[in-house]
Motif scaffolding. Structure first.
Motif, mmCIF file in Angstrom:
data_model
loop_
_atom_site.group_PDB
_atom_site.id
_atom_site.type_symbol
_atom_site.label_atom_id
_atom_site.label_comp_id
_atom_site.label_asym_id
_atom_site.label_seq_id
_atom_site.Cartn_x
_atom_site.Cartn_y
_atom_site.Cartn_z
ATOM 1 N N PRO A 113 41.521 48.293 34.962
ATOM 2 C CA PRO A 113 41.435 46.904 35.380
ATOM 3 C C PRO A 113 43.167 46.569 35.095
ATOM 4 O O PRO A 113 44.100 46.521 34.107
ATOM 5 N N VAL A 114 43.381 45.196 35.129
ATOM 6 C CA VAL A 114 44.715 44.208 35.484
ATOM 7 C C VAL A 114 43.900 42.336 35.369
ATOM 8 O O VAL A 114 43.265 42.390 36.382
ATOM 9 N N ARG A 115 45.476 42.407 35.164
ATOM 10 C CA ARG A 115 45.508 40.786 35.221
ATOM 11 C C ARG A 115 46.850 40.400 35.780
ATOM 12 O O ARG A 115 47.366 40.968 35.172
ATOM 13 N N PHE A 116 46.938 38.787 36.122
ATOM 14 C CA PHE A 116 47.760 38.457 35.825
ATOM 15 C C PHE A 116 47.896 37.063 34.836
ATOM 16 O O PHE A 116 47.197 36.461 34.954
ATOM 17 N N ARG A 117 49.071 37.178 34.039
ATOM 18 C CA ARG A 117 49.077 35.741 33.680
ATOM 19 C C ARG A 117 50.745 34.879 33.483
ATOM 20 O O ARG A 117 51.669 35.473 34.254
#
Length: 152
Positions: free
Chosen positions: A133-137
């Motif tokens: 899992p990844v996310r972007f800030r």
């Protein structure tokens, strides 16, 4: 200036050394409270949800298998901002709309992996994301938004 028992510099330095040594012994509940406060540092960041589009979910099973070999397209939306992302084996290309100066940070559960500035069109390029899992800030002068977690 002299205090009780501070007739010499040596006595004063010894007392200061003892006082600083006592200050190093931080109670465990203070350290725990500090870590808890640090965890909440981004509580004001608006969470962007994967609300508009995920190319994996927009196809049948056979097309999903083919899509896994090519690019995956994702769109994250929050009030007034949209992040469009394309993930390939070569890396991540994306655009933040509307355009504004800022940075994009690729995050995993272990923390930041890579970051880059947005260009004048709101576009960015990052290397290949790690598995999982990844996310972007997205960080600007005025606000910080964080996308939902997604496995790429």
């Amino acid at each position: 200036m002299s205090g009780p028992g501070w007739e010499s510099d040596e006595v004063l330095l010894r007392e200061l050394t003892e006082a600083l040594a006592e200050a190093r012994d931080l109670p465990p509940e203070f350290a725990e409270a500090g870590r808890a406060a640090y965890t909440w540092r981004t509580v004001d960041a608006e969470l962007m949800l994967l609300t508009s589009y995920d190319s994996i979910l927009d196809t049948d099973l056979a097309a999903r298998a083919r899509a896994a070999l090519t690019a995956r397209q994702l769109v994250f939306d929050a009030e007034g901002i949209s992040v469009q992302v394309e993930v390939t084996e070569a890396g991540v290309a994306g655009q933040v709309l509307p355009t504004f100066p800022g940075r994009v940070v690729l995050l995993t559960a272990n923390g930041p992996v890579e970051d880059t500035d947005l260009d004048e069109l709101g576009c960015f390029l990052l290397g290949p994301p790690p598995p999982g899992p990844v996310r972007f800030r997205i960080e600007t002068d005025n606000t910080t938004v964080v996308t939902d977690w997604v496995c790429v």
